[in-house]
Scaffold this motif. Structure first.
Motif, short mmCIF file in Angstrom:
data_model
loop_
_atom_site.label_atom_id
_atom_site.label_comp_id
_atom_site.label_asym_id
_atom_site.label_seq_id
_atom_site.Cartn_x
_atom_site.Cartn_y
_atom_site.Cartn_z
N MET A 101 0.88 -1.18 0.00
CA MET A 101 0.00 0.00 0.00
C MET A 101 0.91 1.22 0.00
O MET A 101 1.16 1.81 1.06
CB MET A 101 -0.87 0.02 1.25
CG MET A 101 -1.48 -1.30 1.62
SD MET A 101 -3.15 -1.39 1.02
CE MET A 101 -3.58 -3.08 1.41
N CYS A 102 1.43 1.55 -1.15
CA CYS A 102 2.43 2.64 -1.23
C CYS A 102 2.00 3.92 -0.51
O CYS A 102 2.83 4.56 0.13
CB CYS A 102 2.78 2.92 -2.67
SG CYS A 102 3.61 1.55 -3.46
N PRO A 103 0.71 4.34 -0.62
CA PRO A 103 0.35 5.61 0.03
C PRO A 103 0.61 5.61 1.54
O PRO A 103 0.76 6.66 2.13
CB PRO A 103 -1.15 5.75 -0.26
CG PRO A 103 -1.40 4.89 -1.43
CD PRO A 103 -0.41 3.77 -1.37
N THR A 104 0.66 4.43 2.16
CA THR A 104 0.86 4.39 3.62
C THR A 104 2.29 4.03 3.99
O THR A 104 2.59 3.86 5.16
CB THR A 104 -0.04 3.32 4.26
OG1 THR A 104 0.42 2.03 3.84
CG2 THR A 104 -1.49 3.48 3.89
N CYS A 105 3.15 3.91 3.01
CA CYS A 105 4.48 3.33 3.27
C CYS A 105 5.54 4.41 3.42
O CYS A 105 5.66 5.30 2.59
CB CYS A 105 4.84 2.38 2.14
SG CYS A 105 6.44 1.59 2.34
N GLU A 106 6.33 4.27 4.49
CA GLU A 106 7.39 5.24 4.75
C GLU A 106 8.47 5.23 3.68
O GLU A 106 9.19 6.20 3.53
CB GLU A 106 8.06 4.90 6.09
CG GLU A 106 7.49 5.65 7.25
CD GLU A 106 8.24 5.30 8.52
OE1 GLU A 106 9.47 5.38 8.53
OE2 GLU A 106 7.56 4.94 9.50
N LYS A 107 8.60 4.11 2.98
CA LYS A 107 9.68 4.00 2.01
C LYS A 107 9.29 4.61 0.66
O LYS A 107 10.14 4.81 -0.21
CB LYS A 107 10.02 2.52 1.83
CG LYS A 107 11.30 2.24 1.07
CD LYS A 107 12.51 2.40 1.96
CE LYS A 107 13.77 1.92 1.26
NZ LYS A 107 14.81 1.54 2.22
#
Ligand code: SF4
Ligand code: SF4
Lengths: 230, 179
Positions: free
Chosen positions: A97-103
């Motif tokens: 879930m890229c929108p929630t990912c710190e990276k």
């Protein structure tokens, strides 16, 4: 060291004996995508994203040494589509879930998606049940995002040579874990190194997050590989 | 010649993708010259009144109403675009996909510290929640995907104008992002 001449996609290249195709290609300004490979780390040939064709055969460019007169095919449609398919598989096999990912923005998997113009994977999402472990002292491990490249296993060691990370379980159930005792004694630098060497957002350093604003992150404006490609 | 017709909907989404559509700034005036809107929250037309050329959907499917709406769109639109992370892979709502539905409902309506009258809503008027959140393309055929959370305004604009003019898609690197 003896000099080797070889060819990538018709371009004359030179390499040194003992160099792998990936390393020699870099020296010649040619980008071959990698995920499990990391500069200075012994190559493992796990992810196969660096697959090239040599003499009609598919080879992992990160483990195959260059040889005199070798003819390597790299940026051809067939291989580029296979590589894109690997990226797609890694996306559907985990929970990204890229929108929630710190990276996000600094992630190599995501950056490869951008590089290949990936709009949506051709494979169905598996939504696997994976764990996030925040019980560690210095880091968190979110196995939802792990691509099992084992960079952490291979590259993160204590001063006296002990490996902090390892794989546990087998096959589809295998996951990354850290030794809690060694982990708790990690220096801030080593924790940061673990986070930076993980290509994705599976290892995160605690107490910092979203430190770089959108627009300034590693792959916001320039594609992965553009630093190598001449 | 009549203008191409566009319809839009937000299913299990947050309306952020629609906001991003508005984020094309003054190009919105060009868009209004180029197309006519039919069923869409933009003009508040509730029912399809004519065949639609391009349907744009944000959000995945988390309940029975989303599914009905999506099938209705597929029937009425020549081209269907999956807009944004939620439409493409379920997005934030899909974070419940690893949790059994009973557990989700119990947590929200029975065990949560702030609930008063502990009942799991079960009125026939309320759409049935699905066992998990589904990406749109797992339910109907989708023709194009535009990722992003939200998709960049430039991506939406580029894709729409390319589709309308039949020109090849030319997406700037900065416009394709998954966050
Ligand atoms: S690890 Fe990379 S691909 Fe996965 S969610 Fe994070 S940014 Fe996205
Ligand atoms: S945690 Fe990161 S570095 Fe370790 S195997 Fe997984 S993806 Fe690779």
């Amino acid at each position: 060291m003896s000099k080797i001449t070889f060819e990538i996609d018709g371009k004359e290249c030179t390499g040194k004996a003992g160099q792998t195709i990936v390393e020699a290609a870099r020296d010649n300004g040619i980008y071959i995508p990698v995920l499990c490979w990391y500069e200075g780390m012994k190559p493992a040939g796990i992810c196969r994203i660096c697959t090239v064709r040599v003499g009609g055969r598919f080879m992992a460019a990160c483990t195959t040494p260059v040889a005199e007169g070798m003819i390597v095919e790299n940026e051809i449609p067939e291989l580029e589509d296979m590589r894109k398919a690997i990226v797609e598989m890694l996306f559907v096999e985990g929970n990204h879930m890229c929108p929630t990912c710190e990276k996000s923005g600094n992630c190599e998997l995501q950056a490869l998606g951008y590089r290949y113009g990936l709009m949506a994977p051709r494979f169905p999402y598996l939504f696997p049940k994976r764990k996030m472990d925040a019980t560690y002292t210095k880091i968190m491990i979110d196995t939802n995002r792990c691509v099992q490249c084992r960079r952490c296993v291979r590259g993160i060691v204590t001063k006296d040579g002990k490996h902090i990370f390892s794989m546990t379980n087998r096959s589809g159930h295998s996951t990354i874990v850290a030794d809690p005792q060694l982990e708790s004694k990690m220096s801030d630098e080593l924790a940061k190194k673990a986070m930076d060497q993980c290509p994705v957002g599976a290892i995160l350093k605690k107490e910092v997050g979203f430190a770089v604003p959108i627009g300034k992150r590693k792959y916001d404006v320039t594609p992965i590989g553009s630093e190598i490609q001449k | 010649m009549s203008k191409p017709v566009v319809a839009t909907a937000s299913l299990a989404g947050c309306f952020g993708c629609h906001m991003s559509l508005l984020d094309i700034d003054d190009r919105i005036l060009q868009l209004i010259d180029l197309v006519e809107f039919n069923k869409s929250p933009v003009d508040d037309i509730k029912k399809f009144t004519k065949p639609v050329d391009i349907g744009i959907i944000e959000g995945g499917c988390c309940n029975s109403e989303n599914v009905e709406n999506l099938i209705e769109f597929r029937k009425n639109c020549k081209i269907l675009i999956s807009l944004g992370e939620c439409a493409i892979m379920g997005g934030l709502p899909a974070m419940r996909n690893g949790i059994p539905i009973r557990e989700c409902l119990e947590e929200a309506y029975l065990n949560c510290v702030t609930v008063d009258d502990k009942i799991i809503p079960n009125d026939p008027e309320i759409p049935m929640i699905l066992d998990r959140v589904y990406p749109l393309h797992e339910i109907v055929k989708i023709d194009y995907y535009l990722p992003g959370c939200p998709p960049r305004a430039d991506l939406i604009w580029e894709a729409l104008t390319a589709l309308l003019s039949g020109k090849p898609l030319n997406i700037p690197y900065e416009a394709l992002k998954y966050d």
